[in-house]
Design a protein around this motif. Structure first.
Motif, PDB file in Angstrom:
ATOM      1  N   VAL A  20       0.896  -1.302  -0.138  1.00  0.00           N
ATOM      2  CA  VAL A  20       0.034   0.067   0.123  1.00  0.00           C
ATOM      3  C   VAL A  20       0.879   1.069   0.089  1.00  0.00           C
ATOM      4  CG1 VAL A  20      -1.825   1.177   1.217  1.00  0.00           C
ATOM      5  CG2 VAL A  20      -1.789  -1.158   1.508  1.00  0.00           C
ATOM      6  N   GLU A  23      -3.054   5.043  -0.419  1.00  0.00           N
ATOM      7  CA  GLU A  23      -4.420   4.659  -0.953  1.00  0.00           C
ATOM      8  C   GLU A  23      -5.520   4.702   0.080  1.00  0.00           C
ATOM      9  OE1 GLU A  23      -4.800   3.837  -3.806  1.00  0.00           O
ATOM     10  OE2 GLU A  23      -2.849   2.914  -4.838  1.00  0.00           O
ATOM     11  N   THR A  26      -9.251   3.921  -1.223  1.00  0.00           N
ATOM     12  CA  THR A  26      -9.672   2.684  -1.554  1.00  0.00           C
ATOM     13  C   THR A  26      -9.340   1.641  -0.692  1.00  0.00           C
ATOM     14  OG1 THR A  26      -7.628   2.244  -2.842  1.00  0.00           O
ATOM     15  CG2 THR A  26      -9.442   3.327  -4.143  1.00  0.00           C
ATOM     16  N   ILE A  27      -8.278   1.944   0.563  1.00  0.00           N
ATOM     17  CA  ILE A  27      -7.961   0.910   1.205  1.00  0.00           C
ATOM     18  C   ILE A  27      -8.982   0.092   1.877  1.00  0.00           C
ATOM     19  CG2 ILE A  27      -7.151   2.752   3.180  1.00  0.00           C
ATOM     20  CD1 ILE A  27      -5.474  -0.640   2.146  1.00  0.00           C
ATOM     21  N   SER A  50       3.356   5.732   3.569  1.00  0.00           N
ATOM     22  CA  SER A  50       2.611   6.588   2.818  1.00  0.00           C
ATOM     23  C   SER A  50       2.394   7.943   3.770  1.00  0.00           C
ATOM     24  CB  SER A  50       0.912   6.024   2.961  1.00  0.00           C
ATOM     25  OG  SER A  50       0.648   4.857   2.224  1.00  0.00           O
ATOM     26  N   THR A  54      -3.038   7.031   5.072  1.00  0.00           N
ATOM     27  CA  THR A  54      -3.256   5.486   4.891  1.00  0.00           C
ATOM     28  C   THR A  54      -2.557   4.693   6.107  1.00  0.00           C
ATOM     29  OG1 THR A  54      -3.335   5.810   2.514  1.00  0.00           O
ATOM     30  CG2 THR A  54      -2.958   3.572   3.444  1.00  0.00           C
ATOM     31  N   ASP A 113      -2.924  -5.725  -5.172  1.00  0.00           N
ATOM     32  CA  ASP A 113      -2.611  -4.346  -5.000  1.00  0.00           C
ATOM     33  C   ASP A 113      -3.916  -3.744  -4.339  1.00  0.00           C
ATOM     34  OD1 ASP A 113      -0.530  -4.442  -6.365  1.00  0.00           O
ATOM     35  OD2 ASP A 113      -1.478  -3.568  -8.447  1.00  0.00           O
ATOM     36  N   ASP A 115      -5.220  -0.820  -4.709  1.00  0.00           N
ATOM     37  CA  ASP A 115      -6.499   0.005  -5.397  1.00  0.00           C
ATOM     38  C   ASP A 115      -7.521  -1.124  -5.721  1.00  0.00           C
ATOM     39  OD1 ASP A 115      -5.536  -1.643  -7.621  1.00  0.00           O
ATOM     40  OD2 ASP A 115      -4.298  -0.065  -8.251  1.00  0.00           O
ATOM     41  N   GLY A 231      -5.583   8.080  -9.656  1.00  0.00           N
ATOM     42  CA  GLY A 231      -4.664   7.550  -8.676  1.00  0.00           C
ATOM     43  C   GLY A 231      -3.359   6.675  -9.197  1.00  0.00           C
TER      44      GLY A 231
END
Length: 505
Positions: A20, A23, A26-27, A50, A54, A113, A115, A231
């Motif tokens: 990560v 994100e 979306t996480i 991050s 995040t 991933d 996302d 993103g």
């Protein structure tokens, strides 16, 4: 491979590794989707430095993650656990995967991933070829027969170019080398370390799976690509790094490179002409029910597997993994643990063997006489021990020490030891006199720790000359073949009569 119900106990633990970086949007949703999949799983989330919030969310996952993700289904919570890994700074996808792989405890691994481009509902499609025993690695391809968002023509061109170049260097026929979705048997993690820091991890993984001769399958997966506004992070610099990685791993073999013995065995595996010449020397003495002691990476197992029943053994789990990958799916080949320095386990002693093949193993056992007696006890009456050992004590050097040789043998010594163990020495002979200068120079003079690649290739090139050697009895050689037959109706020293052995398994 081992039959799936044996390998995984019928309910494999799935390890989902999630790298990560920034994100926050979306996480939560991707973790909800992962958790909703039906398998028992551990989710290893690696935050790669991050800066958008995040990191705090990932750090809180090892607490009440169900509340954090707004989940209230106790059945989901019971089959999932989280690990959070916080990288000290942003280092790239490859570095994040390496950190996650170190913490894997499951039977199967999937890369996910963070996302929403890939859909965890495809997990069952990804792992089915592995669970069924057909594959060791599965790539989820965006290019074959499933829905995908129509974006970025030039990305498609770049993807097909790097996939083509990767296929050229690995001799695979992948359609989507760059896919995030890669699922594999977790035991493969014992065989390599990730070097790449960024997105060039994809060709590195592909090259290393190919080097292992893993059985790689592709299955279609859905793909909802993102725009850069949404993103997406990959750029042209990552493409350059990917091309460099493809070229690098075309020539650099880093699979388990910390083991000098493994390096030597892998180099010997590529010498088809030399290995066939060796097999032709041994084949007349080999029966149908075979125990191969110290199979290593399977250089000789490839020739034995045409026989009716073969038990391939080793004491190193990394070698056993290799043997399972290469031969475990053949119904006549059993892969088992065996340490020649200790009494054989029940799954070995329960079977009967008309031949025991022990190539370049006896010299690794400190008490070689006890080892020979154990082999005598395992053979049925009239059976043969096919033994190859390194010869000439004067050649003992740094390579021998590095790969664990306690000794090298002379012909009188090996004949005496066979007799003491209860064998009739049916045949002994030196071979490969042409290899003596190269081994002496590298092992004794230069004190190298593994057989240089060029020396291994020279051995293969010299096979026509080695065949000439077969026409006369050489007085010395780099190696010594010895055939011992177990007499009928006579037990070896310290061995119970053969009638006391269990029936054929």
């Amino acid at each position: 491979m081992i039959h799936p119900t044996t390998r995984f106990g019928g309910d494999p633990l799935l390890s989902v590794v999630v790298p990560v970086y920034n994100e926050r949007v979306t996480i939560r949703e991707i973790l909800r989707r992962i958790v909703a999949t039906p398998r028992r799983k551990e989710v290893i989330v690696v935050d790669d430095g991050s800066t958008d919030g995040t990191r705090d969310l990932v750090a809180s996952l090892e607490g009440d993650w169900a509340a954090l993700l707004d989940l209230d289904d106790p059945a989901i919570a019971a089959r999932t656990r989280f690990q959070a890994v916080l990288q000290p700074r942003n280092r790239g996808k490859g570095a994040a995967l390496a950190a996650g792989f170190e913490r894997v405890r499951g039977d199967l691994v999937i890369i996910q991933d963070a996302d929403l481009e890939y859909d965890p509902r495809d997990y069952e499609v990804l792992i089915e070829p592995i669970v069924s025993g057909d594959a060791d690695v599965v790539y989820g391809s965006r290019m074959i027969g499933n829905r995908r968002r129509a974006l970025f023509f030039w990305h498609l061109v770049a993807n097909r170019l790097v996939t083509l170049l990767s296929n050229v260097t690995t001799n695979l026929i992948l359609t989507d080398m760059e896919t995030c979705y890669k699922a594999f048997d977790a035991r493969l993690l014992r065989r390599f370390r990730i070097r790449s820091k960024g997105f060039d991890v994809e060709p590195e993984l592909t090259a290393k799976f190919a080097r292992m001769e893993a059985r790689i399958y592709e299955v279609p997966v859905s793909y909802r690509g993102r725009t850069y506004v949404e993103g997406k992070k990959i750029g042209w610099k990552d493409g350059v790094a990917t091309l460099w990685a493809i070229l690098r791993y075309a020539f650099v073999d880093e699979v388990d490179n910390a083991l000098p013995g493994y390096t030597t065995l892998r180099r010997m595996r590529r010498l088809g002409a030399y290995n066939r010449w060796m097999w032709q020397k041994l084949e007349p003495f080999v029966g149908e029910r075979i125990l191969e002691v110290g199979s290593g990476t399977g250089n000789m197992t490839r020739f034995l597997m045409a026989r009716a029943d073969v038990t391939a053994t080793d004491m190193d789990e990394r070698y056993l993994d290799t043997l399972r990958i290469l031969f475990g799916h053949h119904p006549n080949v059993n892969v088992r643990f065996m340490d020649l320095g200790k009494p054989a386990p029940p799954e070995i002693t329960a079977r009967r063997y008309d031949t025991i093949v022990c190539l370049n193993v006896l010299e690794h056992v400190e008490d070689d006489m006890s080892a020979l007696r154990r082999l005598h006890a395992l053979l049925e009456p009239g059976g043969r021990l096919v033994l190859v050992v390194p010869a000439l004590e004067a050649l003992h050097g740094a390579i021998d020490v590095a790969i664990g040789h306690f000794r090298r043998y002379g012909e009188p010594v090996i004949r005496a030891r066979l007799a003491e163990a209860g064998f009739d020495a049916e045949h002994t002979r030196y071979f490969n006199s042409l290899g003596i200068p190269g081994w002496w120079f590298n092992s004794v003079v230069l004190r190298r720790r593994s057989v240089p690649s060029i020396q291994a290739r020279i051995n293969s090139w010299l096979v026509p000359l080695l065949r000439l050697e077969d026409r006369f009895e050489p007085k010395w050689g780099m190696s010594l073949v010895a055939i011992g037959r177990k007499p009928v109706g006579r037990s070896g020293p310290g061995e119970a009569a053969d009638e006391s052995r269990p029936a054929v398994c």
